[in-house]
Design a protein around this motif. Structure first.
Motif, short mmCIF file in Angstrom:
data_model
loop_
_atom_site.label_atom_id
_atom_site.label_comp_id
_atom_site.label_asym_id
_atom_site.label_seq_id
_atom_site.Cartn_x
_atom_site.Cartn_y
_atom_site.Cartn_z
N UNK A 104 13.26 9.29 50.86
CA UNK A 104 12.87 10.69 50.66
C UNK A 104 14.09 11.54 50.27
N UNK A 105 15.21 11.31 50.94
CA UNK A 105 16.43 12.06 50.61
C UNK A 105 16.91 11.75 49.19
N UNK A 106 16.81 10.49 48.79
CA UNK A 106 17.20 10.11 47.44
C UNK A 106 16.29 10.77 46.40
N UNK A 111 15.42 14.88 42.23
CA UNK A 111 14.67 16.05 41.75
C UNK A 111 15.61 17.23 41.54
N UNK A 112 16.56 17.40 42.44
CA UNK A 112 17.54 18.49 42.32
C UNK A 112 18.40 18.30 41.07
N UNK A 113 18.87 17.07 40.85
CA UNK A 113 19.67 16.78 39.66
C UNK A 113 18.86 17.00 38.38
N UNK A 117 19.83 19.54 35.34
CA UNK A 117 19.94 19.09 33.94
C UNK A 117 18.97 19.85 33.05
N UNK A 118 17.78 20.14 33.57
CA UNK A 118 16.79 20.90 32.80
C UNK A 118 17.31 22.30 32.50
#
Length: 191
Positions: A104-106, A111-113, A117-118
């Protein structure tokens, strides 16, 4: 004559750590935490160990058994306590909990990365569009619009007549001699 109270503090349930009280809550989950001053000096400043499990009263021997495992939820907590997954019993759900939490942490980190990038891509796209507008304005100030559009598309631009033009003065060695022997349309014809 070692007492459990000397080494551990009962975190849950909030009762005194004695046989009679424990028997009243025998179906509860018990969480014990090692007392810091009883930890070996090699333990250093790492977090104290918490154990989670069940108290089992053995009436035949008048003993209480504490069936427990470390109370951990992440690989970080495992590392902080200098422990390894292999030290957790195979049947213990703590292993699954740690691995699911790590996954879940990964996923959260990915998702944050992706969002970062978006946002970078959006900003770069806006900058590119702004630069394209400036390039167009410069090109249109130098050439007629239809000529500039053909050049941008990589098409051949035929010589023609235009009401407004930009003139380039250039000196090419022997160009004057070459021009003297040609008709004007031959100079501008690319073929």
């Amino acid at each position: 004559n070692i007492k459990m109270n000397d080494y551990f503090e009962l975190i849950h349930p909030g009762i005194p750590l004695d046989f009679e009280q424990i028997k009243k809550f025998i179906n509860s989950q018990f969480i014990l935490e090692a007392k810091r001053f009883m930890m070996p000096t090699a333990w250093g400043g790492r977090p104290t160990l918490q154990l989670r499990g069940q108290m089992i009263w053995m009436p035949g021997t008048q003993c209480m058994i504490y069936m427990c495992s470390p109370k951990l939820t992440s690989l970080r907590e495992l590392e902080d306590r200098n422990m390894y997954m292999s030290e957790i019993a195979l049947h213990d759900v703590t292993r699954d909990l740690i691995l699911l939490n790590q996954q879940r942490l990964a996923e959260i980190e990915l998702a944050k990365q992706l969002e970062e990038k978006k946002e970078e891509l959006r900003l770069m796209s806006e900058a590119l569009q702004e630069e394209q507008k400036r390039t167009d304005m410069l090109l249109y100030s130098m050439l007629p619009r239809q000529v500039a559009n053909k050049l941008r598309e990589g098409k051949k631009v035929d010589a023609g007549e235009y009401d407004e033009v930009t003139i380039l003065f250039s000196d090419i060695v022997t160009f004057t001699n070459i021009c003297a022997m040609c008709k004007p349309i031959q100079i501008t014809d690319a073929e």
